[in-house]
Design an enzyme around this catalytic site. Structure first.
Site, PDB file in Angstrom:
ATOM      1  N   GLY A  48       0.804  -1.217   0.000  1.00 41.38           N
ATOM      2  CA  GLY A  48       0.000   0.000   0.000  1.00 41.38           C
ATOM      3  C   GLY A  48       0.836   1.265   0.000  1.00 41.38           C
ATOM      4  CG  HIS A  73       5.312   5.067  -4.821  1.00 39.77           C
ATOM      5  ND1 HIS A  73       5.948   4.401  -5.846  1.00 39.77           N
ATOM      6  CD2 HIS A  73       5.728   4.476  -3.672  1.00 39.77           C
ATOM      7  CE1 HIS A  73       6.736   3.481  -5.343  1.00 39.77           C
ATOM      8  NE2 HIS A  73       6.623   3.488  -4.029  1.00 39.77           N
ATOM      9  N   GLY A 113       5.764   4.327  -8.758  1.00 41.10           N
ATOM     10  CA  GLY A 113       6.474   3.053  -8.954  1.00 41.10           C
ATOM     11  C   GLY A 113       5.484   1.902  -9.028  1.00 41.10           C
ATOM     12  CG  HIS A 114       3.212   0.740  -5.651  1.00 39.29           C
ATOM     13  ND1 HIS A 114       3.509   1.746  -4.761  1.00 39.29           N
ATOM     14  CD2 HIS A 114       3.676  -0.402  -5.095  1.00 39.29           C
ATOM     15  CE1 HIS A 114       4.097   1.228  -3.696  1.00 39.29           C
ATOM     16  NE2 HIS A 114       4.231  -0.068  -3.877  1.00 39.29           N
ATOM     17  CD  GLN A 165      16.701  -2.235 -11.784  1.00 41.49           C
ATOM     18  OE1 GLN A 165      16.211  -2.102 -12.909  1.00 41.49           O
ATOM     19  NE2 GLN A 165      17.844  -1.658 -11.443  1.00 41.49           N
ATOM     20  CG  ASP A 193      11.904  -3.403  -2.923  1.00 42.87           C
ATOM     21  OD1 ASP A 193      12.495  -2.782  -2.028  1.00 42.87           O
ATOM     22  OD2 ASP A 193      10.743  -3.128  -3.291  1.00 42.87           O
ATOM     23  CB  VAL A 222       9.202   4.953 -11.033  1.00 44.31           C
ATOM     24  CG1 VAL A 222       8.697   6.348 -11.404  1.00 44.31           C
ATOM     25  CG2 VAL A 222       8.591   3.914 -11.965  1.00 44.31           C
ATOM     26  CB  SER A 268       5.739   3.386   0.690  1.00 43.82           C
ATOM     27  OG  SER A 268       5.160   2.778  -0.434  1.00 43.82           O
ATOM     28  NE  ARG A 269      10.355   1.122   5.471  1.00 44.93           N
ATOM     29  CZ  ARG A 269      10.217  -0.148   5.076  1.00 44.93           C
ATOM     30  NH1 ARG A 269      10.539  -0.502   3.851  1.00 44.93           N
ATOM     31  NH2 ARG A 269       9.765  -1.067   5.911  1.00 44.93           N
TER      32      ARG A 269
END
Ligand code: PAF
Length: 311
Positions: free
Chosen positions: A31, A34, A36-37, A148, A150, A176, A186-187
């Site tokens: 969740g 952003h 990237g998701h 990528q 992670d 991204v 997210s962090r």
């Protein structure tokens, strides 16, 4: 777009799609979505007939002193992003749906999970691949999409799928980035404006090493030091290492295989990770490696058309 909170209700819905032979794409997330998701979802929508997104902040991948409690959550905004991105189904289970009372089995990763983040976050990848295995069993996707950024997570999940014959195609989607090169996460929402400014030095360092590599530098120590020289503004550089892009084994001398330069660092209280791929020219590669590299180059070319957003 439909939302499901239980495994049973999601399964009933998916059963309706399966006889039609529809290709199911899956984007597992925690969740606070952003861009990237959105890129993962776009890839799934382009390649599959239906796209399932899961939103679950998985407690078993957080260490006792990590940020599970304060991990950012924004379910309504996540729904909106999924809707506009073309998601078919969202799965939002609560913790007891995934880990009911009496739950006791987990999946243990091998050596690929030991270095890098694995060395600093004991048990993290056990938690990741246990929940990913469960989610794969629940959704039964044809293809699953991971970022990528992670990089080690992608390698550990590919190994999981190979070792346990999970039969899911794994697609890694380029990171991204913000216009200044900073990788989306997210962090990042934890960062103050001043810390965000300092955090830029991570991608700056990685890109400096990538540029040196592209200019012909092959000595792994020189490449790492080139990156490190740019990263002085972080508070704690946890690791900065050049690793084989497939096995994640260390590269002590010359870089002669596809490699990843991976970093984890604290800026203030926020732990950030990032990486870039260093891929030697095609003449040095096997057919399989060639295929991987040309895929990566095509992806970078596509992303490059939108500015410096992907690595
Ligand atoms: O990358 C993430 O968001 C998580 O590690 C994942 C894959 C959804 C498992 O909880």
């Amino acid at each position: 777009m439909q939302t499901f909170r239980t495994i049973k209700s999601l399964d009933q819905c998916l059963k309706g799609y399966r006889p039609a032979g529809l290709r199911v794409g899956f984007v597992p997330t925690m969740g606070f979505l952003h861009e990237g998701h959105r890129a993962l979802i776009a890839e799934s929508v382009a390649r599959c007939d239906i796209t399932v997104v899961s939103i679950f902040v998985n407690p078993t991948q957080f260490g006792p002193h990590e940020d599970l409690e304060r991990y950012p959550r924004a379910l309504e905004r996540d729904h909106e992003l999924c809707r506009t991105a073309g998601v078919s189904l969202i799965f939002v289970p609560n913790a007891s749906e995934i880990y009911p009372p009496g739950f006791q089995t987990s999946v243990e990763p091998g050596p690929v999970a030991e270095p890098l983040c694995g060395a600093f976050r004991p048990g993290h990848f056990r938690g990741v691949i246990t929940v990913v295995t469960k989610l794969f069993n629940i959704v039964q996707p044809d293809v699953a999409f991971f970022g990528q950024k992670d990089f080690q997570q992608c390698a550990v999940i590919r190994q999981l799928v190979r070792d346990l014959n999970l039969g899911v195609e794994i697609v890694t989607v380029p990171t991204v980035r913000e216009p200044d090169g900073f990788a989306l996460s997210s962090r990042n929402s934890y960062l103050s404006a001043a810390d965000r400014e300092r955090a830029r030095c991570l991608s700056r360092g990685l890109f400096a090493a990538q540029a040196a590599f592209q200019a012909g530098e092959r000595d792994s120590r020189t490449l790492v030091e080139t990156a490190r020289a740019q990263m002085m503004e972080v508070d704690c550089l946890q690791y900065l290492e050049l690793r084989d892009a497939g096995t994640l084994e260390a590269i002590p001398g010359l870089v002669e295989q596809p490699a990843a330069l991976c970093v984890a660092a604290y800026v203030g209280a926020t732990r950030l990770i990032d990486n870039v791929l260093l891929t030697p020219p095609p003449a040095a590669l096997s057919d399989h490696e060639l295929e991987l590299v040309s895929h990566a180059i095509n992806r970078q070319a596509t992303a490059g058309a939108e500015g410096p957003r992907s690595s």
